[in-house]
Design an enzyme around this catalytic site. Structure first.
Site, short mmCIF file in Angstrom:
data_model
loop_
_atom_site.label_atom_id
_atom_site.label_comp_id
_atom_site.label_asym_id
_atom_site.label_seq_id
_atom_site.Cartn_x
_atom_site.Cartn_y
_atom_site.Cartn_z
N ASP A 1 3.49 9.44 -1.04
CA ASP A 1 2.32 8.66 -0.62
C ASP A 1 2.11 7.53 -1.62
O ASP A 1 2.25 7.76 -2.83
CB ASP A 1 1.07 9.56 -0.58
CG ASP A 1 0.13 9.21 0.56
OD1 ASP A 1 0.10 8.03 0.96
OD2 ASP A 1 -0.59 10.11 1.03
N HIS B 1 0.82 -1.22 0.00
CA HIS B 1 0.00 0.00 0.00
C HIS B 1 0.85 1.26 0.00
O HIS B 1 0.34 2.35 -0.27
CB HIS B 1 -0.93 0.00 1.22
CG HIS B 1 -2.03 -1.01 1.11
ND1 HIS B 1 -3.31 -0.68 0.76
CD2 HIS B 1 -2.04 -2.35 1.30
CE1 HIS B 1 -4.07 -1.77 0.73
NE2 HIS B 1 -3.31 -2.80 1.06
C1 GDG Z 1 -2.15 3.95 3.21
C2 GDG Z 1 -1.12 4.56 2.26
C3 GDG Z 1 -2.84 4.44 0.45
C4 GDG Z 1 -8.10 10.44 7.63
N1 GDG Z 1 -8.37 11.26 8.65
C5 GDG Z 1 -9.61 10.96 9.05
C6 GDG Z 1 -10.08 9.92 8.26
N2 GDG Z 1 -9.14 9.61 7.39
C7 GDG Z 1 -9.30 8.60 6.35
C8 GDG Z 1 -9.34 9.24 5.00
C9 GDG Z 1 -8.89 8.12 4.10
C10 GDG Z 1 -7.95 7.32 5.02
O1 GDG Z 1 -8.22 7.70 6.35
C11 GDG Z 1 -6.51 7.66 4.74
O2 GDG Z 1 -6.13 7.04 3.55
P1 GDG Z 1 -4.87 7.56 2.73
O3 GDG Z 1 -4.83 6.81 1.47
O4 GDG Z 1 -5.03 9.03 2.49
O5 GDG Z 1 -3.59 7.36 3.65
P2 GDG Z 1 -2.98 6.19 4.65
O6 GDG Z 1 -3.77 6.04 5.88
O7 GDG Z 1 -1.56 6.59 4.85
O8 GDG Z 1 -3.08 4.84 3.80
C12 GDG Z 1 -1.84 5.34 1.17
C13 GDG Z 1 -3.73 3.70 1.43
O9 GDG Z 1 -2.95 3.02 2.42
C14 GDG Z 1 -4.61 2.66 0.73
O10 GDG Z 1 -3.86 1.79 -0.04
O11 GDG Z 1 -3.65 5.26 -0.38
O12 GDG Z 1 -0.91 5.85 0.24
O13 GDG Z 1 -0.22 5.41 2.96
O14 GDG Z 1 -9.95 7.32 3.74
O15 GDG Z 1 -10.64 9.73 4.73
N3 GDG Z 1 -11.29 9.37 8.39
C15 GDG Z 1 -12.07 9.88 9.39
N4 GDG Z 1 -11.67 10.90 10.20
C16 GDG Z 1 -10.45 11.47 10.06
O16 GDG Z 1 -10.11 12.39 10.80
N5 GDG Z 1 -13.27 9.35 9.58
#
Ligand code: GDG
Length: 492
Positions: A370, A162
């Site tokens: 990322d 990921h």
């Molecule tokens: C890893 C990889 C890859 C965030 N703050 C809140 C919240 N979130 C949710 C977001 C989003 C998720 O968490 C974060 O996903 P990301 O993809 O942006 O980042 P990582 O957590 O680092 O995920 C990344 C992912 O895995 C999937 O393969 O895209 O590159 O690092 O959905 O909305 N959700 C809530 N409150 C928050 O304050 N409810």
């Protein structure tokens, strides 16, 4: 092709999510759908830490969630610390995000990391059936297939990373890099988020492991041929749109719009992680206010940074740095009736997020690095087609390879980013609409179901191409669980 019944799916990840809870994010739901349709098994750490537990040991718990079996293992304190905080998040996470300066190579965590992977393999193997397809997720579990193979596992095993795959010289800084990367050759399919990541892995495998290219997406080494390909992860666009039309999202939209009636909002939502480029984003916003003073008393940045990995030192440092930068910005530019930045170090309910995104003119998603970044996709999916906001996106995200109609920035270039923020804030409506149309089409074509189906059919070609559509049609949605905010990515 297609006549052989597909095998049972076994998903292995550090943490499990209960697929019955639709409040879980897109990834957990998509994996849950795939699992439910094959009557699958989800295996991982239970989240329980046993004080004084014997290293390398942990009790197995199983629980039935509809047709899916959830099997999880407890970890002793010492194992947990070395495997999770230590090696996974203190070594692999920083190095894979190109941050050698933050990697803790002195910690001697590798033994604990191996022990936990061996424990997972030992507990999982007796649960496997001959026809199972095993899908392992993420950097916590790189050696799992090698451990399973050593114990005689012959099933097909896939791995999805990921997070980004760094260029070879960065990877080679990990003292155990060759053994770690060699372990990937025990899988049948190794999936990455972007073509850039595949390029780095291929270059590393050829230069350091003597691998050779053996046709499209194929690499050979150690007498094994693996399939290595980019499978960019998507979001559940439809589910997110439903969330956007829900009561909580609508309330969040209305409240935010009326509270900031005279302001133009920019929004950033991230786990509080040094890879997300939040300090640089605050500096770019500060530069925007300096270079384009017409934005003073108007542009307001809402930055939600949800707490994450607070046991790891680098995370305490980034938190302090952000508090200082936001405090200085508000002190230097704020007015009695206007605070330039609203910094919120809490998790906001997932049901409210689409409302906040929709109320914002600009989504500022500027990680230094990322794997993909799902927030960028969620921002786009939340917008009203008639009057959409603009996505400003770091070129160093996996998402940038797909979301070409976003305004791409180099987050290290503070002035350049500030100029792009200004471009976003002043973009004419027809251009915003055209960009949004192109972006949302791409999100739909490459949603999380397509991702899941594409990976699984690479792992087992007898998986029908419309497997995920059929799985979704069969699924009946249980009532929503409003209480529990959950991330769309796997719990980290
Ligand atoms: C890893 C990889 C890859 C965030 N703050 C809140 C919240 N979130 C949710 C977001 C989003 C998720 O968490 C974060 O996903 P990301 O993809 O942006 O980042 P990582 O957590 O680092 O995920 C990344 C992912 O895995 C999937 O393969 O895209 O590159 O690092 O959905 O909305 N959700 C809530 N409150 C928050 O304050 N409810």
């Amino acid at each position: 092709m297609g006549s052989k019944p597909v095998g049972r799916l076994v998903v292995v990840s550090n943490r499990l999510a209960d697929p019955r809870k639709p409040a879980a994010g897109g990834l957990a739901v998509a994996l849950g759908e795939a699992l439910q349709s094959t009557g699958g098994l989800w295996f991982g750490w239970s989240g329980r830490i046993v004080e004084g537990g014997t290293p390398g040991e942990g009790e197995l718990h199983t629980q039935q969630a509809g047709t899916v079996t959830l099997a999880s293992v407890d970890l002793g304190r010492e194992d947990y610390h070395a495997y999770y905080d230590g090696y996974s998040n203190g070594v692999l996470w920083p190095v894979f995000h190109y941050r050698l300066d933050l990697a803790d190579f002195d910690g001697d965590y590798i033994d604990g990391y191996r022990r936990v992977n061996q424990l997972f393999a030992r507990r999982l193997l007796p649960l496997l059936r001959p026809d199972d397809l095993v899908w392992v997720h993420d950097y916590h579990l790189i050696p799992l297939a090698a451990e399973l193979r050593a114990a005689g596992c012959a099933q097909r095993i896939g791995f999805f990373l990921h997070i980004p795959m760094p260029p070879p010289p960065i990877l080679a800084a990990i003292p155990q890099h060759d053994r770690l990367m060699r372990a990937l050759f025990s899988y049948d399919v190794v999936g990455f988020q972007s073509r850039t990541d595949v390029g780095h892995f291929t270059a590393y495998a050829q230069a350091e492991l003597g691998a050779r290219a053996a046709g499209e997406h194929r690499l050979e080494a150690f007498g094994r041929r693996i399939h290595a390909q980019a499978f960019p992860i998507g979001i559940d666009v439809e589910a997110f749109e439903r969330l956007a039309h829900g009561r909580e999202a609508r309330d969040a939209y209305t409240t935010t719009r009326s509270e900031y009636a005279r302001r133009r909002l920019l929004i950033g939502v991230d786990r509080l992680d040094y890879s997300k480029g939040i300090p640089q984003r605050i500096l770019a916003f500060r530069q925007l206010l300096s270079s384009y003073p017409e934005n003073r008393n108007s542009a307001t940045l809402i930055q939600i940074a949800s707490p994450s990995r607070e046991n790891v030192d680098a995370y305490t440092d980034i938190r302090r740095e952000l508090e200082r930068l936001c405090g200085a910005l508000n002190g230097d530019f704020g007015e009695l009736d206007w605070m330039p930045v609203r910094y919120i170090h809490r998790t906001v309910s997932r049901r409210r997020l689409p409302g906040l995104f929709r109320a914002s003119r600009v989504g500022v998603i500027t990680p230094l690095r990322d794997g993909m970044n799902l927030v960028a996709k969620e921002f786009v999916a939340s917008q009203a087609a008639a009057d959409p906001g603009v996505l400003v996106l770091s070129r160093f995200t996996g998402a940038a390879e797909q979301l070409e109609e976003a305004l791409l920035v180099n987050p290290y270039d503070i002035r350049g980013t500030a100029e792009t923020l200004q471009q976003a804030l002043t973009m004419p409506l027809p251009e915003r609409q055209a960009r949004h149309r192109a972006l949302i089409e791409r999100l739909r074509a490459y949603d999380v179901h397509a991702w899941c189906g594409n990976f699984l059919s690479a792992l087992d070609p007898s998986f029908p191409a419309d497997f995920m559509q059929r799985a979704r049609a069969r699924r009946s949605r249980p009532p929503a669980d409003p209480g529990r905010p959950a991330p769309a990515s796997l719990p980290r």
